[in-house]
Write a protein that holds these residues in place. Structure first.
Motif, short mmCIF file in Angstrom:
data_model
loop_
_atom_site.label_atom_id
_atom_site.label_comp_id
_atom_site.label_asym_id
_atom_site.label_seq_id
_atom_site.Cartn_x
_atom_site.Cartn_y
_atom_site.Cartn_z
N HIS A 85 -4.90 -9.20 5.28
CA HIS A 85 -5.56 -9.29 3.98
C HIS A 85 -6.41 -10.54 3.86
N ARG A 86 -5.84 -11.69 4.13
CA ARG A 86 -6.60 -12.94 3.97
C ARG A 86 -7.68 -13.08 5.03
N LEU B 291 -10.44 -10.82 4.08
CA LEU B 291 -11.22 -11.41 2.99
C LEU B 291 -12.26 -12.40 3.53
N MET C 81 0.88 -8.31 -0.90
CA MET C 81 -0.35 -8.97 -1.37
C MET C 81 -0.27 -9.16 -2.87
N TYR D 232 -9.50 -5.19 -2.51
CA TYR D 232 -9.59 -4.14 -1.49
C TYR D 232 -9.78 -2.77 -2.11
N VAL E 215 -5.75 -9.81 -4.56
CA VAL E 215 -6.10 -9.32 -3.22
C VAL E 215 -6.16 -7.81 -3.20
N LYS E 216 -5.18 -7.16 -3.80
CA LYS E 216 -5.17 -5.70 -3.79
C LYS E 216 -6.31 -5.13 -4.61
N TYR F 227 0.84 -1.19 0.00
CA TYR F 227 0.00 0.00 0.00
C TYR F 227 0.88 1.25 0.00
N TYR G 43 -6.67 -3.58 5.28
CA TYR G 43 -5.77 -3.28 4.17
C TYR G 43 -4.42 -2.73 4.64
N GLY H 164 -2.19 -5.36 7.21
CA GLY H 164 -1.72 -6.64 6.69
C GLY H 164 -2.64 -7.81 6.96
#
Length: 373
Positions: free
Chosen positions: A221-222, A225, A166, A174, A170-171, A80, A216, A219
């Motif tokens: 991320h998963r 999700l 990521m 987001y 994934v990015k 990011y 986001y 970290g």
């Protein structure tokens, strides 16, 4: 959310009504400026910042076997950064266009075919827009989790990515989520939302933006999700129940089934969210030994806030549904008889003749005629 009424006469350019009727065309013109910027050498570099994902670095594939003879081709991982704001802005314009297209070409036609009354058309449009978004986001999130290998190996959900990196999928997920909830703010103006409905919708938008941005930037991320996919699945049940309630009308059995499904889905989402957050925070060995304490505290605050919001929404939904079932099972009250009132509070002439005056005549002694002497 009210319907947009198209008048026969054209409003003045850049007036309030002109912007409301043609906001999709105006947004499309702004987006075309960035797309046309790719055609010129002087503006291509600036336009790419808005159109493509930024802050990408080359990294070797960690899924290859160590004894492989041919090295795996390098892949791109993303972080990011400040340039993500430009990308989110462009995809916010795209979300406005998709919103207007879905409403004009799908929802408006369905509402006319179903012949819904004007009182329910606003709820139908809101439930249709959110239902389509929740369905697409839930399917997209499940596909990204499967592509990341989290469904085959659930341990990856608690394993932090190296330095918050990521993949492209994934990015993009987001960025799209942030763009959608940011586009919901100007849509309150474009859809002529009533003033009393603005504060609760702004609160909902703010909560989504806060938790998505926290996952986001921290970290997660998963794990984010997974929590988003479960949350959107429960919200999808709620929107389908709202649409079914519009068509069910006075059929309490069908509405009760949808309400029970929504409550059970929300309870399952709350339980799984708390379990996933607890497993992530309990994964001490998988955490880096030099992890920042401030980052850990921020993760705990974000996950606790997510679970608290889920618990609050679940409690509110259960309480509202129990109240509806209680009111639905109560016997209907007989309407109170209305008394006719006349001017000055006097009884009508017939009542005076048949009631008070007649009684007065019956109770009063009759006068005897005097005989002449």
């Amino acid at each position: 959310m009210a319907l947009r009424k198209k008048s026969a006469k054209n409003p003045p350019v850049l007036s309030h009504e002109f912007v409301l009727q043609n906001h999709a065309d105006l947004v499309a013109c702004v987006g075309m400026v960035f797309v046309l910027g790719l055609l010129f050498e002087g503006t291509a570099e600036a336009s790419i910042v808005f159109l493509t994902l930024q802050h990408g670095v080359r990294a070797p594939d960690d899924g290859a076997a160590p004894d492989a003879r041919a090295p795996a081709p390098p892949r791109t991982l993303y972080h990011y950064g400040a340039r993500d704001l430009a990308t989110v802005f462009f995809y916010t314009l795209v979300a406005v266009l998709v919103h207007a297209t879905l409403q004009e070409h799908v929802l408006d036609r369905v509402a006319r075919r179903l012949q819904l009354p004007k009182a329910t058309q606003g709820r139908f449009h809101e439930a249709g827009q959110l239902g389509a978004f929740h369905l697409a986001s839930c399917a997209w999130g499940a596909w990204v989790l499967a592509a990341e290998g989290c469904l085959q190996e659930p341990g990856r959900l608690w394993r932090a990515a190296p330095r918050g990196a990521m993949t492209f999928a994934v990015k993009l997920f987001y960025v799209a989520q942030l763009a959608y909830w940011l586009h919901a703010v100007p849509e309150l103006y474009f859809q002529r939302t009533r003033p009393q409905d603005v504060p609760p919708r702004l609160l909902r938008i703010g909560l989504h933006l806060f938790h998505i941005a926290a996952a986001y930037l921290l970290g997660l991320h998963r794990l984010g999700l997974l929590l988003l996919a479960m949350h959107y699945a429960a919200e999808l049940l709620g929107q389908l129940g709202a649409l079914a309630a519009l068509r069910a009308g006075r059929r309490p059995r069908e509405r009760g089934l949808w309400a029970a499904a929504c409550v059970l889905g929300r309870l399952a989402t709350l339980a799984l969210s708390a379990l996933a957050a607890g497993l992530h925070l309990a994964g001490g060995p998988a955490r880096a030994p030099d992890a920042d304490v401030n980052v850990l505290a921020a993760e705990i605050a974000a996950l606790a806030s997510s679970c608290a919001v889920q618990a609050y929404v679940t409690w509110g939904l259960c309480r509202a549904q129990l109240q509806r079932w209680r009111e639905g099972g109560a016997p209907p009250r007989a309407p109170a008889a209305k008394r006719k009132r006349t001017k000055g509070g006097r009884p009508p002439r017939k009542a005076a003749e048949n009631g008070v005056a007649a009684a007065h005549r019956a109770d009063s002694p009759q006068k005897r005629k005097e005989k002449p002497s």
